[in-house]
Design a protein around this motif. Structure first.
Motif, PDB file in Angstrom:
ATOM      1  N   TYR A  52      24.888  36.708  10.809  1.00 34.47           N
ATOM      2  CA  TYR A  52      25.290  37.246   9.508  1.00 34.47           C
ATOM      3  C   TYR A  52      25.035  36.172   8.462  1.00 34.47           C
ATOM      4  CZ  TYR A  52      27.773  39.577   5.781  1.00 34.47           C
ATOM      5  OH  TYR A  52      28.076  40.192   4.605  1.00 34.47           O
ATOM      6  N   ASN A  53      24.085  36.416   7.597  1.00 34.40           N
ATOM      7  CA  ASN A  53      23.735  35.463   6.559  1.00 34.40           C
ATOM      8  C   ASN A  53      23.335  36.199   5.289  1.00 34.40           C
ATOM      9  OD1 ASN A  53      22.970  34.202   9.297  1.00 34.40           O
ATOM     10  ND2 ASN A  53      23.106  32.423   7.948  1.00 34.40           N
ATOM     11  N   GLN A 107      20.683  40.192   2.709  1.00 33.12           N
ATOM     12  CA  GLN A 107      21.746  40.022   3.707  1.00 33.12           C
ATOM     13  C   GLN A 107      21.225  40.435   5.071  1.00 33.12           C
ATOM     14  OE1 GLN A 107      25.798  41.426   2.679  1.00 33.12           O
ATOM     15  NE2 GLN A 107      25.737  42.541   4.613  1.00 33.12           N
ATOM     16  N   LEU A 108      21.406  39.566   6.055  1.00 31.53           N
ATOM     17  CA  LEU A 108      20.930  39.820   7.419  1.00 31.53           C
ATOM     18  C   LEU A 108      22.110  39.934   8.369  1.00 31.53           C
ATOM     19  CD1 LEU A 108      18.159  37.051   7.630  1.00 31.53           C
ATOM     20  CD2 LEU A 108      17.993  39.298   6.576  1.00 31.53           C
ATOM     21  N   SER A 149      20.572  46.097  14.127  1.00 27.30           N
ATOM     22  CA  SER A 149      20.384  45.115  13.069  1.00 27.30           C
ATOM     23  C   SER A 149      20.446  45.851  11.741  1.00 27.30           C
ATOM     24  CB  SER A 149      19.032  44.409  13.213  1.00 27.30           C
ATOM     25  OG  SER A 149      18.808  43.538  12.126  1.00 27.30           O
ATOM     26  N   ILE A 150      21.075  45.238  10.751  1.00 28.13           N
ATOM     27  CA  ILE A 150      21.161  45.831   9.416  1.00 28.13           C
ATOM     28  C   ILE A 150      20.681  44.809   8.384  1.00 28.13           C
ATOM     29  CG2 ILE A 150      22.656  46.795   7.622  1.00 28.13           C
ATOM     30  CD1 ILE A 150      24.512  47.795   9.800  1.00 28.13           C
ATOM     31  N   LEU A 151      19.751  45.229   7.537  1.00 25.33           N
ATOM     32  CA  LEU A 151      19.269  44.398   6.439  1.00 25.33           C
ATOM     33  C   LEU A 151      19.662  45.061   5.123  1.00 25.33           C
ATOM     34  CD1 LEU A 151      15.615  43.723   7.684  1.00 25.33           C
ATOM     35  CD2 LEU A 151      17.672  42.398   8.166  1.00 25.33           C
ATOM     36  N   LYS A 152      20.119  44.254   4.173  1.00 26.93           N
ATOM     37  CA  LYS A 152      20.461  44.766   2.852  1.00 26.93           C
ATOM     38  C   LYS A 152      19.820  43.884   1.794  1.00 26.93           C
ATOM     39  CE  LYS A 152      24.945  46.730   4.244  1.00 26.93           C
ATOM     40  NZ  LYS A 152      26.409  46.749   3.988  1.00 26.93           N
ATOM     41  N   ALA A 153      19.342  44.510   0.725  1.00 30.97           N
ATOM     42  CA  ALA A 153      18.690  43.753  -0.340  1.00 30.97           C
ATOM     43  C   ALA A 153      19.061  44.321  -1.701  1.00 30.97           C
ATOM     44  CB  ALA A 153      17.172  43.788  -0.160  1.00 30.97           C
ATOM     45  N   SER A 154      19.310  43.419  -2.652  1.00 29.88           N
ATOM     46  CA  SER A 154      19.472  43.801  -4.056  1.00 29.88           C
ATOM     47  C   SER A 154      18.166  43.481  -4.758  1.00 29.88           C
ATOM     48  CB  SER A 154      20.624  43.028  -4.701  1.00 29.88           C
ATOM     49  OG  SER A 154      21.858  43.375  -4.123  1.00 29.88           O
TER      50      SER A 154
END
Length: 371
Positions: free
Chosen positions: A16-17, A7-8, A68-73
C-alpha cells in the motif's frame, strides 16, 4: 494532462503506497530492484491499455494476494478525474471513472494517455518485427480507442482458426467453417491496416524532424509500413484491401491446412526504417539506431499532442543511463511542455531541473519532496 497522485494496493512489491506528482518533471530515485519501474507500469496501467512490459495479470498482483487496486487522480481536458482499476486474481478486471463503473480500455483511455520510453525501446530499429508492431499498437490504442477492440477481435478469431487448423483431422466438420473465419479476419485486417497506414503517414514527418535535429541534418529517416504481400497500396479503400487480403488467404489456404497454423496475416506486419536511403537494420551504427528509436518515441509523444491538443504523460524508465549527454539534453529540452516521470539510479551527472519533484520509494513507503 497530468497525474496528481497514484495509489497502489497489492501491486507488484507495493502492499500500500501513495505517490504525489507535479505537472512538470518528477524523478523517481533509488537503487536497482527497488521497484521504480513498477511505479511507471502502474501509471501506464491507468491508461487502460495494459502493461508496457507485456506482463500477465497474475505477475502484477502481489504474491498470495487475491487482488490489486490502482487509483489515480488525473487532470485531463482541464477537468479533474478520479480513476480506479480493480484487478482480481480470479475474474475480469474493471475500472471506475469518477465512481462510475466502466469497461477498462474505453473508460480509462478516454482520460489518461502515456508515452513510455524504456531501455528495450532502444532496440526498436535492430530488433524483430514484433517490437515495431508493438510500438504501433501501443500508440494507436491510445490515439484511437476503437483500435484496441479491433485487435482483440482479430486475436480471438486467429486463436479460433489456429485451433481448427490444428485439430481438423480429428474433427473434420469444423473445416467447413474455416472460410467464415478467414473472411471475418480479412474484414478486421482491412480496418487495422488503415489505422496503421495513417499512423505511419502521420508520425514519419515528425520523426524526420527529430532525427534531423539530433544528427544536425546529416540523416534522413524514412518509414514504410509493410503488410500482407498482395496489398499493393496500404492507403487504398476498404474494399480494395479486403479483396487483396482474401486473394492472399486463398493462395495460402492449402498450406495452412497442411501446416496446422495461420501462416499469413496482419499479425506479421512490420515497419521498414531507412536512414539515408539504406535499411537501418544491419547497416546503422549503434548511435544511429538509438537516435532513430528516440526519434520514433518523441514523435509518438508529439503526435498525440497534435491529435488531441494535450501532451500525454511521458514515462522515461532509466533511459538516461543508456544515452549520451547530447541525447539526454535533447529529451529534456523537448519535454518541458508536459508532465514527465523519470526513473533513475544516479543523481550525480543527471541534469534535472532544480524544480523537479523527487520521489524516493522504499518497501515501507516513500519520501516525496520538491527541491
Amino acid at each position: 494532462m497530468y497525474l496528481k497522485s497514484l495509489q497502489l494496493e497489492n501491486f507488484r512489491n507495493y502492499a500500500y503506497n501513495k505517490f504525489d506528482f507535479i505537472p512538470g518533471v518528477n524523478i523517481i530515485l533509488g537503487e536497482n530492484a527497488i521497484g521504480k519501474t513498477n511505479i511507471l507500469e502502474a501509471v501506464h496501467m491507468m491508461t487502460g491499455t495494459g502493461s508496457f512490459r507485456s506482463a500477465k495479470k497474475a505477475d502484477m498482483i502481489m504474491w498470495k494476494e487475491p487482488y490489486s487496486i490502482l487509483k489515480a487522480s488525473v487532470v485531463s481536458r482541464e477537468r479533474d478525474f478520479e480513476l480506479e482499476l480493480n484487478m482480481p486474481l480470479k475474474g475480469t478486471p474493471y475500472s471506475k471513472v469518477n465512481g462510475v463503473k466502466k469497461p477498462v480500455t474505453k473508460g480509462l483511455s478516454d482520460v489518461l494517455a502515456c508515452t513510455v520510453f524504456a531501455p528495450d525501446d532502444l532496440f526498436i530499429v535492430s530488433a524483430g518485427p514484433s517490437m515495431r508492431r508493438d510500438f504501433m499498437d501501443r500508440a494507436l490504442k491510445q490515439l484511437r480507442p476503437n483500435y484496441a477492440s479491433l485487435l482483440l477481435k482479430y486475436q480471438k478469431l486467429m486463436d479460433g482458426k489456429n485451433k481448427i487448423l490444428k485439430n481438423w483431422e480429428t474433427a473434420p466438420q469444423f473445416r467447413d467453417i474455416l472460410p467464415d473465419y478467414t473472411e471475418k479476419m480479412a474484414m478486421l485486417s482491412a480496418q487495422i491496416i488503415a489505422y496503421r497506414h495513417n499512423f505511419i503517414q502521420a508520425i514519419e514527418p515528425i520523426a524526420q524532424t527529430v532525427q534531423s535535429e539530433i544528427s544536425s541534418g546529416r540523416e534522413l529517416l524514412c518509414l514504410k509500413y509493410k503488410t500482407i504481400s498482395t496489398v499493393t497500396d496500404t492507403g487504398a479503400d476498404f474494399e480494395t484491401i479486403f479483396n487483396e487480403i482474401m486473394l492472399h488467404a486463398r493462395k495460402h489456404e492449402l498450406a495452412e491446412i497442411a501446416s496446422g497454423v495461420c501462416l499469413t496475416g496482419i499479425h506479421k506486419d512490420d515497419i521498414e526504417i531507412e536512414l539515408g536511403g539504406r535499411s537501418a537494420k544491419g547497416s546503422a551504427s549503434q548511435g544511429q539506431t538509438r537516435t532513430a528509436a528516440l526519434s520514433l518515441k518523441l514523435a509518438e509523444h508529439s503526435l498525440f499532442y497534435k491529435v488531441n491538443g494535450e501532451y500525454p504523460v511521458l514515462l522515461l524508465d532509466d533511459v538516461f543511463s543508456e544515452l549520451d549527454e547530447k541525447r539526454r539534453d535533447y529529451i529534456m529540452s523537448k519535454t518541458q511542455a508536459g508532465q514527465v516521470i523519470i526513473t533513475s539510479c544516479y543523481e550525480e551527472g543527471d541534469r534535472f531541473p532544480d524544480s523537479a519533484n523527487i520521489i524516493r520509494p522504499f518497501a515501507g513507503g516513500y519520501h516525496n519532496h520538491i527541491q
